[in-house]
Design a protein around this motif. Structure first.
Motif, PDB file in Angstrom:
ATOM      1  N   LYS A  64       0.848  -1.204   0.000  1.00 26.20           N
ATOM      2  CA  LYS A  64       0.000   0.000   0.000  1.00 26.20           C
ATOM      3  C   LYS A  64       0.880   1.249   0.000  1.00 26.20           C
ATOM      4  O   LYS A  64       1.957   1.277   0.600  1.00 26.20           O
ATOM      5  N   TYR A  65       0.399   2.270  -0.694  1.00 29.52           N
ATOM      6  CA  TYR A  65       1.178   3.477  -0.955  1.00 29.52           C
ATOM      7  C   TYR A  65       0.366   4.748  -0.681  1.00 29.52           C
ATOM      8  O   TYR A  65      -0.840   4.788  -0.913  1.00 29.52           O
ATOM      9  N   LYS A  66       1.107   5.779  -0.217  1.00 27.61           N
ATOM     10  CA  LYS A  66       0.596   7.153  -0.185  1.00 27.61           C
ATOM     11  C   LYS A  66       1.771   8.075   0.074  1.00 27.61           C
ATOM     12  O   LYS A  66       2.627   7.775   0.913  1.00 27.61           O
ATOM     13  N   ASP A  67       1.840   9.165  -0.670  1.00 30.33           N
ATOM     14  CA  ASP A  67       2.898  10.143  -0.458  1.00 30.33           C
ATOM     15  C   ASP A  67       2.910  10.599   0.993  1.00 30.33           C
ATOM     16  O   ASP A  67       1.861  10.929   1.562  1.00 30.33           O
ATOM     17  N   GLY A  68       4.107  10.604   1.612  1.00 25.90           N
ATOM     18  CA  GLY A  68       4.248  11.030   3.007  1.00 25.90           C
ATOM     19  C   GLY A  68       4.108   9.907   4.006  1.00 25.90           C
ATOM     20  O   GLY A  68       4.401  10.091   5.190  1.00 25.90           O
ATOM     21  N   LEU A  69       3.653   8.732   3.562  1.00 25.89           N
ATOM     22  CA  LEU A  69       3.526   7.566   4.444  1.00 25.89           C
ATOM     23  C   LEU A  69       4.498   6.483   3.982  1.00 25.89           C
ATOM     24  O   LEU A  69       4.820   6.370   2.800  1.00 25.89           O
ATOM     25  N   THR A  70       4.945   5.680   4.928  1.00 24.31           N
ATOM     26  CA  THR A  70       5.875   4.600   4.604  1.00 24.31           C
ATOM     27  C   THR A  70       5.150   3.492   3.847  1.00 24.31           C
ATOM     28  O   THR A  70       4.069   3.059   4.245  1.00 24.31           O
ATOM     29  N   THR A  71       5.753   3.066   2.762  1.00 24.67           N
ATOM     30  CA  THR A  71       5.181   1.944   2.014  1.00 24.67           C
ATOM     31  C   THR A  71       5.102   0.719   2.916  1.00 24.67           C
ATOM     32  O   THR A  71       6.052   0.393   3.626  1.00 24.67           O
ATOM     33  N   GLN A  72       3.990   0.024   2.879  1.00 22.99           N
ATOM     34  CA  GLN A  72       3.759  -1.128   3.755  1.00 22.99           C
ATOM     35  C   GLN A  72       3.404  -2.362   2.925  1.00 22.99           C
ATOM     36  O   GLN A  72       2.637  -2.284   1.954  1.00 22.99           O
ATOM     37  N   ARG A 149      -6.887  -9.772   4.928  1.00 19.86           N
ATOM     38  CA  ARG A 149      -6.402  -8.399   4.872  1.00 19.86           C
ATOM     39  C   ARG A 149      -7.562  -7.438   4.621  1.00 19.86           C
ATOM     40  O   ARG A 149      -8.532  -7.800   3.956  1.00 19.86           O
ATOM     41  N   TYR A 150      -7.405  -6.186   5.120  1.00 20.87           N
ATOM     42  CA  TYR A 150      -8.459  -5.183   4.990  1.00 20.87           C
ATOM     43  C   TYR A 150      -7.919  -3.926   4.310  1.00 20.87           C
ATOM     44  O   TYR A 150      -6.739  -3.602   4.400  1.00 20.87           O
ATOM     45  N   TRP A 151      -8.788  -3.260   3.604  1.00 21.96           N
ATOM     46  CA  TRP A 151      -8.430  -2.005   2.973  1.00 21.96           C
ATOM     47  C   TRP A 151      -8.100  -0.956   4.027  1.00 21.96           C
ATOM     48  O   TRP A 151      -8.864  -0.738   4.965  1.00 21.96           O
ATOM     49  N   ASP A 152      -6.943  -0.309   3.888  1.00 22.14           N
ATOM     50  CA  ASP A 152      -6.496   0.730   4.829  1.00 22.14           C
ATOM     51  C   ASP A 152      -6.807   2.087   4.210  1.00 22.14           C
ATOM     52  O   ASP A 152      -6.149   2.531   3.265  1.00 22.14           O
ATOM     53  N   LEU A 153      -7.787   2.793   4.763  1.00 17.52           N
ATOM     54  CA  LEU A 153      -8.226   4.049   4.173  1.00 17.52           C
ATOM     55  C   LEU A 153      -7.305   5.222   4.487  1.00 17.52           C
ATOM     56  O   LEU A 153      -7.533   6.338   4.005  1.00 17.52           O
ATOM     57  N   ALA A 154      -6.243   4.973   5.303  1.00 16.21           N
ATOM     58  CA  ALA A 154      -5.228   6.007   5.504  1.00 16.21           C
ATOM     59  C   ALA A 154      -4.296   6.082   4.301  1.00 16.21           C
ATOM     60  O   ALA A 154      -3.567   7.070   4.133  1.00 16.21           O
TER      61      ALA A 154
END
Length: 456
Positions: A64-72, A149-154
């Motif tokens: 999972k990805y988002k700018d400013g958050l660590t890739t997990q 696994r569940y969708w992480d809305l963050a």
């Protein structure tokens, strides 16, 4: 659809401070949803469901990805399995809370495809109904546990890097490079078992907030080879038979050709590969043959064997029954008999010069009086390439259909005592070797003179 049809007439032949195994970012507004999959298969058989082709698993890495958050990391080579409860195919599903008998809407989060409880310490099935058992090592996960696994809305999105069939070893993923590496031991050729052969790959990017089930469209890393037949011998029907002895089938000897000289050669039965997911929706694959396995053994195909292979039952004038191949037509749709053997070869090098000499035997049955003539070991050479077209140097994601027409100009033998028949020999005679009965002129002998004298 990538498909090559070649006609041969000469035969006549995913969270800092939290374990990734925990429920991720639960919502108090009932927005949590499990990650579920549905699967399609494209290109060789466009739109055909993966399970319909005998594939009941695939492997997947997810991040999972988002700018400013660590890739997990979300999934680490998870085994995703299919379960058909009606005919007991695939994996026994009693441990899964997301299993359903059919794929529903994009947001119902249930599917015949599931990954929950398919870890090796969890999957316990040892019954005899037909599902894979925990002892079927080739179909088991590399993970001890596999959690829902569940969708992480963050996070904004999750990428899925998938391949099939599942491999506990031999297939690895580098998230930094966005590449799956396939060892040559994991990509092997074979017959009639796509659950272990017919290697494929797929990528997908999901928007987490949409909570939609993940659809994967697989492309082939290898090729597929099929054979079909028809005949054009006037006044005769044709039945394909085993090449020499029973169960020897139709065979193909790997060889190169230079002028009129044929030389046995190696073809690859495994290959390594790299699948680049830089563009997640259109991953690109390249193959390599470093340390790959190879052989000079013949390819073997079953002869067409009944109506399921599009043969016709034919009774001769002598009341003998045969299963004959379709005749040539001058208008309308041409029908073909096919071999039930499907070969899933690995891709060959683009510069390969290895083709195949096909060996086929058949019976000619005269339509007017039922006379039978047996032709053994008719041969035709299929080249690696024809100009820029790949013919026997098989390429990824391509289906090759070899069409053979039985004609009168056969390069076989009608001698039942021919001791020279060798179906591992790639040589093809330069000229036809089955000879027609012809009349070469006609003369009339002079009368024998008989003289007799009598007196009255």
């Amino acid at each position: 659809m990538m498909k090559k049809v070649t006609i041969f007439a000469a035969i006549a032949m995913t969270m800092v401070g939290c374990s990734s195994d925990e429920l991720v970012n639960n919502s108090t507004e009932n927005n949590e949803a499990p990650i579920a999959f549905s699967v399609e298969k494209k290109n060789i058989s466009r739109g055909t469901a993966l399970e319909n082709l005998g594939h009941y698993n695939f492997g997947v890495w997810a991040y999972k990805y988002k700018d400013g958050l660590t890739t997990q990391k979300v999934m680490d080579n998870y085994l995703v399995g299919y379960s058909n409860e009606t005919i007991k195919k695939g994996y026994e599903h009693s441990g899964s809370t997301t299993w359903a008998s059919a794929i529903g809407s994009e947001t119902d989060h249930t599917s015949p495809w599931f990954y929950e409880n398919l870890g090796t310490s969890e999957y316990k099935y040892v019954g005899t109904d037909g599902y894979y058992t925990k002892n079927d090592g080739a179909y088991m996960s590399a993970n001890a546990n596999q959690y829902l696994r569940y969708w992480d809305l963050a996070y904004k999105s999750t990428n899925f890097y998938a391949y099939a069939p599942y491999r506990a070893t031999g297939v690895t993923f580098d998230e930094n490079a966005k590449k799956i590496t396939v060892a040559n031991t994991a990509q092997v050729a074979g017959y009639d078992n796509p659950s272990l052969q017919e290697f494929m790959y797929a990528g997908a990017q999901a928007t987490n907030a949409e909570l939609k089930d993940v659809k994967l469209n697989f492309k082939h890393l290898g090729a597929q080879v099929n054979l079909r037949f028809y005949e054009d011998v006037r006044g005769y029907r044709v039945e394909i038979i085993d090449v020499t002895d029973a169960k020897s089938g139709i065979q193909a000897t790997p060889a190169t050709k230079s002028g009129d000289t044929y030389t046995k050669a190696d073809y690859y039965t495994s290959c390594g590969a790299t699948i680049d997911f830089t563009n997640i929706s259109t991953p690109a694959a390249s193959v390599n043959h470093t340390d790959a396995e190879h052989t000079q053994n013949n390819l073997k195909f079953l002869i067409p064997a009944g109506t399921k292979d599009d043969l016709t039952t034919y009774t001769s004038k002598l009341n003998t029954n045969y299963n004959v191949i379709p005749e040539a037509v001058t208008s309308g749709t041409q029908n073909y008999a096919k071999s039930s053997t499907v070969y899933y070869p690995v891709a060959q090098p683009e510069n390969s010069e290895v083709g195949f000499t096909f060996h086929v035997s058949y019976k000619l049955i005269a339509e007017d009086n039922g006379e039978e003539v047996t032709v053994h070991n008719a041969r035709v050479y299929v080249p690696a390439k024809n100009g820029s077209e790949f013919i026997a140097a098989w390429q990824p994601n391509t289906k090759y259909t070899y069409t053979f027409k039985i004609t009168k100009d056969s390069k076989g033998t009608t001698n039942p005592n021919d001791t020279t028949i060798d179906i591992t020999n790639p040589d093809v005679p330069a000229d036809p070797t089955v000879y027609p009965i012809v009349f070469d002129g006609a003369t009339v002998e002079d009368y024998t003179i008989q003289e007799n004298g009598s007196n009255f």
